[in-house]
Scaffold this motif. Structure first.
Motif, PDB file in Angstrom:
ATOM      1  N   VAL A 198      -7.790   5.318  -4.995  1.00  0.00           N
ATOM      2  CA  VAL A 198      -6.438   5.500  -4.466  1.00  0.00           C
ATOM      3  C   VAL A 198      -5.543   4.377  -4.988  1.00  0.00           C
ATOM      4  O   VAL A 198      -5.920   3.205  -4.965  1.00  0.00           O
ATOM      5  CB  VAL A 198      -6.447   5.509  -2.930  1.00  0.00           C
ATOM      6  N   VAL A 199      -4.346   4.753  -5.437  1.00  0.00           N
ATOM      7  CA  VAL A 199      -3.448   3.797  -6.078  1.00  0.00           C
ATOM      8  C   VAL A 199      -2.100   3.780  -5.374  1.00  0.00           C
ATOM      9  O   VAL A 199      -1.527   4.836  -5.088  1.00  0.00           O
ATOM     10  CB  VAL A 199      -3.232   4.147  -7.560  1.00  0.00           C
ATOM     11  N   ARG A 200      -1.586   2.594  -5.128  1.00  0.00           N
ATOM     12  CA  ARG A 200      -0.251   2.450  -4.571  1.00  0.00           C
ATOM     13  C   ARG A 200       0.647   1.767  -5.601  1.00  0.00           C
ATOM     14  O   ARG A 200       0.181   1.089  -6.522  1.00  0.00           O
ATOM     15  CB  ARG A 200      -0.266   1.621  -3.292  1.00  0.00           C
ATOM     16  N   SER A 201       1.938   1.911  -5.432  1.00  0.00           N
ATOM     17  CA  SER A 201       2.896   1.180  -6.246  1.00  0.00           C
ATOM     18  C   SER A 201       2.859  -0.281  -5.828  1.00  0.00           C
ATOM     19  O   SER A 201       2.902  -0.592  -4.633  1.00  0.00           O
ATOM     20  CB  SER A 201       4.300   1.757  -6.042  1.00  0.00           C
ATOM     21  N   ALA A 202       2.728  -1.184  -6.798  1.00  0.00           N
ATOM     22  CA  ALA A 202       2.556  -2.603  -6.505  1.00  0.00           C
ATOM     23  C   ALA A 202       3.664  -3.120  -5.599  1.00  0.00           C
ATOM     24  O   ALA A 202       4.839  -2.795  -5.761  1.00  0.00           O
ATOM     25  CB  ALA A 202       2.527  -3.407  -7.795  1.00  0.00           C
ATOM     26  N   ALA A 203       3.287  -3.951  -4.620  1.00  0.00           N
ATOM     27  CA  ALA A 203       4.232  -4.536  -3.677  1.00  0.00           C
ATOM     28  C   ALA A 203       3.807  -5.956  -3.366  1.00  0.00           C
ATOM     29  O   ALA A 203       2.685  -6.373  -3.673  1.00  0.00           O
ATOM     30  CB  ALA A 203       4.288  -3.700  -2.396  1.00  0.00           C
ATOM     31  N   ALA A 204       4.719  -6.724  -2.772  1.00  0.00           N
ATOM     32  CA  ALA A 204       4.416  -8.113  -2.432  1.00  0.00           C
ATOM     33  C   ALA A 204       3.408  -8.205  -1.295  1.00  0.00           C
ATOM     34  O   ALA A 204       2.702  -9.193  -1.159  1.00  0.00           O
ATOM     35  CB  ALA A 204       5.689  -8.852  -2.060  1.00  0.00           C
ATOM     36  N   PRO A 219      -0.016  -7.498   0.857  1.00  0.00           N
ATOM     37  CA  PRO A 219      -1.407  -7.274   0.454  1.00  0.00           C
ATOM     38  C   PRO A 219      -1.785  -5.793   0.558  1.00  0.00           C
ATOM     39  O   PRO A 219      -1.355  -5.094   1.470  1.00  0.00           O
ATOM     40  CB  PRO A 219      -2.201  -8.113   1.465  1.00  0.00           C
ATOM     41  N   ALA A 220      -2.587  -5.337  -0.394  1.00  0.00           N
ATOM     42  CA  ALA A 220      -3.036  -3.946  -0.383  1.00  0.00           C
ATOM     43  C   ALA A 220      -4.217  -3.797   0.570  1.00  0.00           C
ATOM     44  O   ALA A 220      -4.993  -4.734   0.761  1.00  0.00           O
ATOM     45  CB  ALA A 220      -3.438  -3.515  -1.778  1.00  0.00           C
ATOM     46  N   PRO A 221      -4.374  -2.620   1.187  1.00  0.00           N
ATOM     47  CA  PRO A 221      -5.563  -2.371   2.013  1.00  0.00           C
ATOM     48  C   PRO A 221      -6.823  -2.467   1.155  1.00  0.00           C
ATOM     49  O   PRO A 221      -6.762  -2.335  -0.070  1.00  0.00           O
ATOM     50  CB  PRO A 221      -5.340  -0.934   2.510  1.00  0.00           C
ATOM     51  N   PRO A 222      -7.975  -2.707   1.773  1.00  0.00           N
ATOM     52  CA  PRO A 222      -9.219  -2.789   1.012  1.00  0.00           C
ATOM     53  C   PRO A 222      -9.457  -1.539   0.165  1.00  0.00           C
ATOM     54  O   PRO A 222      -9.212  -0.417   0.611  1.00  0.00           O
ATOM     55  CB  PRO A 222     -10.294  -2.918   2.110  1.00  0.00           C
TER      56      PRO A 222
END
Length: 420
Positions: free
Chosen positions: A322-328, A330-333
């Protein structure tokens, strides 16, 4: 069910693999229609020499068996259902149809009754899905010159450095999306084949923006003196149109029927990577098809929903990257971050423009997966996810995927594995 449905699109049961009638998908109503499946126990074609490690063999004809035809006829008569379209799903041993309940019927009550009927293997609502792109952020003009230095995602992921080792050669990527403009100068030769699960209109692909954008990010041609460079410019793409634009001023949409048909078709190929830059509610049939893709060791890359609620299809399976658009923040595990804002990519009719969304982030990751598989074809999803989650930092401190780091780490592991 939606998935089965997608794989089920055709004429009424018993007519074989007939093509879906034009505009069949767009005419379906997710607030009304039901996906229904029964067992279709036909012997699959025998495996022969030349089959890959995925167990792929050229598919033979697989239509509706007499048992499926009889049961569907009985069910339609018993419950007053009108068949809209149907299609066999070979991988699941099912024949599924989309049906319209009788006027005034309570769909939930009907679904409960169908679930109790021993002839029914699957009964669910037809559901809608959407692609994850922000159409409001596209720039107002097109580009006509080489723009590799303007490709934010290409630059930030250090793709050019990764290309010194791999450009994705020999990797087959399936894109389930809208169509893609196969005549675009940066995509000619990169798209090997196209399939339309929506309406059978082969001329519609050159007007489909979202799939064209995703295809360009993944595999736009390099060193052709025009446009942009894909993350994996030597990968081979197959495009499955499962989404369409109901309104040219709105985003693309898909449904259970079209997605099921597309995913079932992918299962009949040797594609190693499947890009799903879309999403929606959890769906039993689509879940079964997704599980089968994962069981066959396909690498499935999905876009994280804009609201971050990863509880639907296809992002709720632990085997999916699963991929999200990069953000400042922290991403979920286990969620991969990649560039997804102001991404320059291909547009229909030979153009280029900026677009944003987790759909674009997922496309970057699909390209990097192709780079890795070109080096080591038998990598599994867990190993790939570990390489993708290596700590690549951007100039502003954001953590996101880095193609060069992932490729370098893979090379190092292969070197150590081969050392005495």
């Amino acid at each position: 069910m939606a998935l089965a449905l997608g794989a089920c699109a055709s004429a009424p049961a018993g007519r074989g693999n007939a093509a879906a009638t034009p505009a069949a998908a767009a005419s379906m109503n997710s607030q009304r229609d039901i996906v229904l499946a029964v067992a279709n126990p036909l012997d699959p074609p025998g495996t022969h020499a030349g089959s890959s490690l995925l167990g792929y063999a050229p598919p033979g004809h697989y239509g509706a068996g007499q048992r499926a035809v009889s049961q569907l006829d009985e069910l339609k008569q018993r419950y007053g259902l009108r068949e809209v379209v149907g299609w066999p799903i070979k991988a699941l041993g099912l024949f599924c149809i989309v049906v319209e309940p009788p006027a005034g019927a309570d769909r939930e009550a009907l679904l409960q009754n169908l679930a109790k009927d021993e002839r029914v293997k699957l009964a669910q609502p037809l559901q809608d899905y959407e692609v994850y792109a922000d159409t409001q952020q596209q720039a107002p003009h097109k580009y006509n010159d080489p723009y590799a230095d303007l490709q934010r995602g290409f630059v930030e992921t250090d793709a050019a450095t990764a290309h010194e080792t791999s450009q994705g050669g020999g990797v087959h990527v399936a894109i389930v999306d809208t169509g893609a403009d196969v005549t675009h100068p940066d995509l000619q030769g990169r798209i090997a084949d196209t399939h339309n699960a929506v309406d059978g209109d082969a001329t519609a692909f050159d007007r489909d923006a979202h799939g064209t954008e995703v295809a360009g990010i993944i595999a736009a041609m390099g060193d052709n003196h025009q446009g942009i460079v894909g993350i994996a410019p030597k990968a081979v793409l197959s495009v499955y149109k499962a989404c369409w634009y109901p309104d040219r001023n709105a985003g693309a949409r898909c449904n259970s029927f079209t997605l099921a048909k597309a995913l079932a078709a992918v299962l009949d190929t040797d594609a190693r990577v499947v890009n799903l830059s879309l999403g929606g509610p959890a769906d039993p049939l689509l879940g079964k098809l997704l599980d089968e893709l994962l069981r066959q060791k396909r690498i499935v890359v999905a876009a994280r929903p804009p609201d971050g609620d990863a509880k639907g299809f296809p992002d709720n399976s632990p085997g999916v990257i699963v991929v999200r658009s990069a953000a400042a923040t922290p991403a979920p595990p286990d969620v991969v971050s990649a560039p997804g804002s102001d991404i320059l990519t291909t547009q229909p009719h030979g153009g280029y423009d900026f677009t944003s969304g987790s759909s674009m982030a997922a496309a970057h990751v699909t390209g990097i997966v192709a780079l890795l598989l070109s080096i080591q074809p038998d990598l599994d999803a867990a190993s790939i996810r570990k390489l993708l989650l290596m700590d690549g930092k951007t100039a502003n401190g954001q953590s996101q995927v880095n193609a060069a780091l992932a490729v370098r780490a893979l090379q190092s592991s292969l070197h150590h594995a081969g050392s005495p």
